[in-house]
Design a protein around this motif. Structure first.
Motif, PDB file in Angstrom:
ATOM      1  N   ASP A 124      37.519  44.944  17.404  1.00 46.21           N
ATOM      2  CA  ASP A 124      37.134  44.593  16.040  1.00 46.21           C
ATOM      3  C   ASP A 124      38.238  44.871  15.019  1.00 46.21           C
ATOM      4  OD1 ASP A 124      37.066  47.341  15.937  1.00 46.21           O
ATOM      5  OD2 ASP A 124      34.995  47.475  15.208  1.00 46.21           O
ATOM      6  N   LYS A 125      39.346  45.485  15.431  1.00 42.70           N
ATOM      7  CA  LYS A 125      40.465  45.675  14.511  1.00 42.70           C
ATOM      8  C   LYS A 125      41.099  44.342  14.119  1.00 42.70           C
ATOM      9  CE  LYS A 125      43.550  48.785  14.902  1.00 42.70           C
ATOM     10  NZ  LYS A 125      44.636  49.658  15.443  1.00 42.70           N
ATOM     11  N   CYS A 126      40.858  43.306  14.927  1.00 41.19           N
ATOM     12  CA  CYS A 126      41.414  41.989  14.629  1.00 41.19           C
ATOM     13  C   CYS A 126      40.506  41.172  13.717  1.00 41.19           C
ATOM     14  CB  CYS A 126      41.639  41.209  15.926  1.00 41.19           C
ATOM     15  SG  CYS A 126      42.881  41.929  17.019  1.00 41.19           S
ATOM     16  N   ILE A 127      39.350  41.720  13.342  1.00 37.50           N
ATOM     17  CA  ILE A 127      38.406  40.980  12.510  1.00 37.50           C
ATOM     18  C   ILE A 127      38.719  41.226  11.032  1.00 37.50           C
ATOM     19  CG2 ILE A 127      35.986  40.679  11.866  1.00 37.50           C
ATOM     20  CD1 ILE A 127      35.216  41.478  14.688  1.00 37.50           C
ATOM     21  N   LEU A 128      38.807  40.147  10.268  1.00 38.89           N
ATOM     22  CA  LEU A 128      39.028  40.236   8.835  1.00 38.89           C
ATOM     23  C   LEU A 128      37.723  39.951   8.107  1.00 38.89           C
ATOM     24  CD1 LEU A 128      42.331  38.166   8.511  1.00 38.89           C
ATOM     25  CD2 LEU A 128      42.084  40.629   8.817  1.00 38.89           C
ATOM     26  N   ASN A 129      37.391  40.787   7.153  1.00 42.12           N
ATOM     27  CA  ASN A 129      36.282  40.515   6.235  1.00 42.12           C
ATOM     28  C   ASN A 129      36.884  39.863   4.991  1.00 42.12           C
ATOM     29  OD1 ASN A 129      34.399  41.817   7.948  1.00 42.12           O
ATOM     30  ND2 ASN A 129      35.040  43.794   7.135  1.00 42.12           N
ATOM     31  N   ILE A 130      36.460  38.640   4.716  1.00 45.11           N
ATOM     32  CA  ILE A 130      37.123  37.823   3.694  1.00 45.11           C
ATOM     33  C   ILE A 130      36.187  37.557   2.516  1.00 45.11           C
ATOM     34  CG2 ILE A 130      38.230  35.601   3.241  1.00 45.11           C
ATOM     35  CD1 ILE A 130      38.915  35.485   6.222  1.00 45.11           C
ATOM     36  N   SER A 131      36.728  37.748   1.316  1.00 43.87           N
ATOM     37  CA  SER A 131      36.016  37.410   0.081  1.00 43.87           C
ATOM     38  C   SER A 131      36.782  36.301  -0.625  1.00 43.87           C
ATOM     39  CB  SER A 131      35.908  38.630  -0.842  1.00 43.87           C
ATOM     40  OG  SER A 131      35.213  39.684  -0.208  1.00 43.87           O
TER      41      SER A 131
END
Length: 263
Positions: A124-131
Motif C-alpha cells: 500500500d506504500k504505492c497507493i496515492l490518495n488524490i484530491s
C-alpha cells in the motif's frame, strides 16, 4: 518564495496563465510576478522593484528596473527583455492575491497505484490518495476546460488537506489542481527519485483518467510545492518537459530524513 517559468519565452503563443503567491498583502498584486523570468536572480530583481509599487502598472514597474540599471539595462539579458515584452500583453490591474472569478469545487477523493515506483515501494506504500480541485463557471467568461494542470506537493509528512485553501485559490484562477498523499511514514519514507517518478506518473494519470482528461490539460503543467514538496517539484521539472512553470515555497535541500535516493 521562488517562482519562475522553466521554459522561458518558449510558450509565447499559448494563453497566459498565472503564477501564484501565498502573500495576502497588496504587494502580491505586483504584475511582475507574472513574468516568465529566465533566472531566479531576474525574478527576484523584478519582485524587489515591483512590490513597493503595487498600484503601478506592472510593465512600468519592470521598465523602471531596467532604467535604474547601472549599465542602462544591459545587466538584464535579451531573453529577460523578451519576457518583459510578453508581460506587456497581460491584463493590467489584476490582483492574483485575491480569489479569482471562478468557483473552486472538489472531486470525490481518488486513488492511484504508482506502478513506476515499484520496487522502491511495495504494497500500500504505492497507493496515492488524490484530491482534485477544479474551477467552475469559466464558460461564462470564455474560459473552458481542460484547464492547465497544477500539481501541489506538500511539506515533509504534511497532509495535503493543509493546502486545500491553496488549491482553491489556484482553481479560482483557472487551474485544475491535484494534491496527493503517500502512505509512507517515518522512518521509512519514499526517497526523492521515487517521488519524482510518482509525480510524473500523476501527469500520465491525469492525461488518461476518464474525468481528469476532460478537466486538466497535461500539456501545460504547473508544479508547486512547499518545503520538501518544493524540492520535489524542481526535480520533477528537470526531468519532464511537460512542466511549463514552477512555484517553490521555502524549498529545502536533501536531508537524512528525505534522501535523494538509497542507490
Amino acid at each position: 518564495m521562488l517562482v519562475w517559468n522553466t521554459r522561458p519565452c518558449a510558450v509565447a503563443t499559448r494563453p497566459s496563465h498565472h503564477l501564484f503567491s501565498r502573500s495576502q498583502g497588496s504587494s502580491a498584486c505586483a504584475g511582475a510576478q507574472k513574468t516568465c523570468a529566465v533566472t531566479r536572480r531576474h525574478t527576484l530583481q523584478l519582485l524587489s522593484v515591483a512590490a513597493p509599487l503595487a498600484g503601478q502598472d506592472p510593465v512600468a514597474a519592470a521598465q523602471e528596473l531596467l532604467s535604474k540599471s547601472p549599465e542602462g539595462g544591459s545587466a538584464v539579458s535579451s531573453a529577460a527583455e523578451r519576457c518583459l515584452s510578453q508581460l506587456s500583453r497581460l491584463p493590467r490591474g489584476v490582483c492574483y492575491a485575491q480569489a479569482g472569478p471562478l468557483q473552486p469545487l472538489d472531486l470525490p477523493h481518488l486513488e492511484h497505484i504508482c506502478t513506476s515506483c515499484f520496487p522502491a515501494c511495495v504494497g500500500d506504500k504505492c497507493i496515492l490518495n488524490i484530491s482534485v480541485t477544479y474551477p467552475k463557471g469559466g464558460s461564462l467568461l470564455g474560459v473552458t476546460p481542460p484547464y492547465p494542470l497544477a500539481i501541489f506537493s506538500g511539506g515533509f509528512t504534511v497532509n495535503s488537506a493543509a493546502y486545500r485553501s491553496t488549491a482553491a485559490r489556484l482553481a479560482s484562477w483557472g487551474y485544475t489542481v491535484v494534491r496527493y498523499d503517500t502512505r509512507d511514514a517515518l522512518p521509512d519514507v519514499l526517497d526523492d527519485v521515487t517521488c519524482v517518478r510518482l509525480q510524473r506518473e500523476l501527469i500520465d494519470w491525469a492525461a488518461t483518467h476518464p474525468l481528469m482528461r476532460r478537466l486538466a490539460d497535461t500539456r501545460r503543467v504547473y508544479l508547486a510545492g512547499h518545503s520538501r514538496g518544493g524540492k520535489l517539484a524542481a526535480l520533477t521539472a528537470a526531468a519532464d518537459t511537460r512542466v511549463a512553470a514552477l512555484c517553490l515555497l521555502d524549498p529545502v535541500d536533501v536531508t537524512q530524513y528525505a534522501p535523494l535516493s538509497d542507490r
